[in-house]
Design a protein around this motif. Structure first.
Motif, short mmCIF file in Angstrom:
data_model
loop_
_atom_site.label_atom_id
_atom_site.label_comp_id
_atom_site.label_asym_id
_atom_site.label_seq_id
_atom_site.Cartn_x
_atom_site.Cartn_y
_atom_site.Cartn_z
N TYR A 102 0.76 -1.16 0.26
CA TYR A 102 -0.30 -0.05 0.05
C TYR A 102 0.80 1.17 0.03
O TYR A 102 0.58 2.20 -0.79
CB TYR A 102 -0.96 0.01 1.19
N LEU A 103 1.83 1.42 0.64
CA LEU A 103 2.68 2.35 0.96
C LEU A 103 3.43 2.69 -0.52
O LEU A 103 3.78 3.74 -0.83
CB LEU A 103 3.95 2.14 2.00
N GLY A 104 4.07 1.55 -0.88
CA GLY A 104 4.65 1.54 -2.34
C GLY A 104 3.56 2.03 -3.52
O GLY A 104 4.11 3.12 -4.29
N PHE A 105 2.36 1.65 -3.27
CA PHE A 105 1.44 2.18 -4.39
C PHE A 105 0.91 3.79 -3.94
O PHE A 105 1.16 4.59 -5.14
CB PHE A 105 0.18 1.45 -4.08
N MET A 106 1.01 4.18 -3.00
CA MET A 106 0.74 5.59 -2.57
C MET A 106 2.05 6.26 -2.97
O MET A 106 1.57 7.50 -3.48
CB MET A 106 0.37 5.75 -1.11
N LEU A 107 3.10 6.15 -2.86
CA LEU A 107 4.38 6.64 -3.22
C LEU A 107 4.33 6.85 -4.71
O LEU A 107 4.67 7.84 -5.31
CB LEU A 107 5.51 6.09 -2.79
N LEU A 108 4.16 5.77 -5.28
CA LEU A 108 4.27 5.82 -6.86
C LEU A 108 2.95 6.76 -7.20
O LEU A 108 3.45 7.45 -8.46
CB LEU A 108 3.98 4.26 -7.47
N THR A 109 1.84 6.76 -6.96
CA THR A 109 0.87 7.50 -7.13
C THR A 109 1.15 9.13 -7.01
O THR A 109 0.90 9.73 -7.87
CB THR A 109 -0.50 7.30 -6.61
N PHE A 110 1.82 9.40 -5.86
CA PHE A 110 2.10 10.78 -5.49
C PHE A 110 3.23 11.24 -6.50
O PHE A 110 3.11 12.39 -7.06
CB PHE A 110 2.72 10.79 -4.16
N PHE A 111 4.32 10.45 -6.88
CA PHE A 111 5.27 10.95 -7.72
C PHE A 111 4.72 10.82 -9.25
O PHE A 111 5.18 11.95 -10.05
CB PHE A 111 6.72 10.19 -7.61
N ALA A 112 3.82 10.21 -9.55
CA ALA A 112 3.53 10.08 -10.76
C ALA A 112 2.46 11.31 -11.22
O ALA A 112 2.79 12.26 -11.92
CB ALA A 112 2.60 8.81 -11.16
N HIS B 50 2.50 13.97 -9.32
CA HIS B 50 3.60 15.37 -9.21
C HIS B 50 4.06 15.49 -10.46
O HIS B 50 4.38 16.71 -11.02
CB HIS B 50 4.53 15.11 -8.16
N SER B 51 4.92 14.51 -11.05
CA SER B 51 5.40 14.68 -12.45
C SER B 51 4.48 15.09 -13.48
O SER B 51 4.80 16.01 -14.31
CB SER B 51 6.03 13.22 -12.87
N ALA B 52 3.27 14.37 -13.64
CA ALA B 52 2.46 14.85 -14.45
C ALA B 52 1.96 16.49 -14.25
O ALA B 52 1.83 16.88 -15.33
CB ALA B 52 1.23 14.13 -14.39
N GLY B 53 1.88 16.98 -13.07
CA GLY B 53 1.44 18.15 -12.74
C GLY B 53 2.77 19.15 -13.32
O GLY B 53 2.46 20.21 -13.97
N ARG B 54 4.00 18.85 -13.14
CA ARG B 54 5.27 19.44 -13.53
C ARG B 54 5.02 19.74 -14.96
O ARG B 54 5.36 20.69 -15.54
CB ARG B 54 6.44 18.98 -12.99
#
Length: 75
Positions: free
Chosen positions: A51-61, A63-67
């Protein structure tokens, strides 16, 4: 398992009714409680890590899409 009933006069009555027929509060021993709850009361470390890995992956994806969208908006 026992069943605890409270009468209209406030008297407490303990009966040997089963779980399906009890109309009051169900009293269980600690062993019966552990048997009923079972694996739900144990912390699953593998599931938490997944779950933690999925949440971190989602956050960084996200964030990158927003940038990327911000960078494309400046052009």
């Amino acid at each position: 398992m026992s069943c605890l009933l409270v009468s209209d006069t406030g008297e407490i009555i303990v009966t040997a009714d089963g779980l399906n027929t009890c109309t009051g509060y169900v009293l269980v021993t600690p062993d019966q409680y552990r048997a009923q709850v079972g694996a739900l009361s144990e912390f699953d470390k593998d599931l938490a890590n997944e779950y933690l890995g999925f949440m971190l992956l989602t956050f960084f994806a996200g964030h990158s899409a927003g940038r990327l969208v911000r960078w494309l908006g400046r052009r």
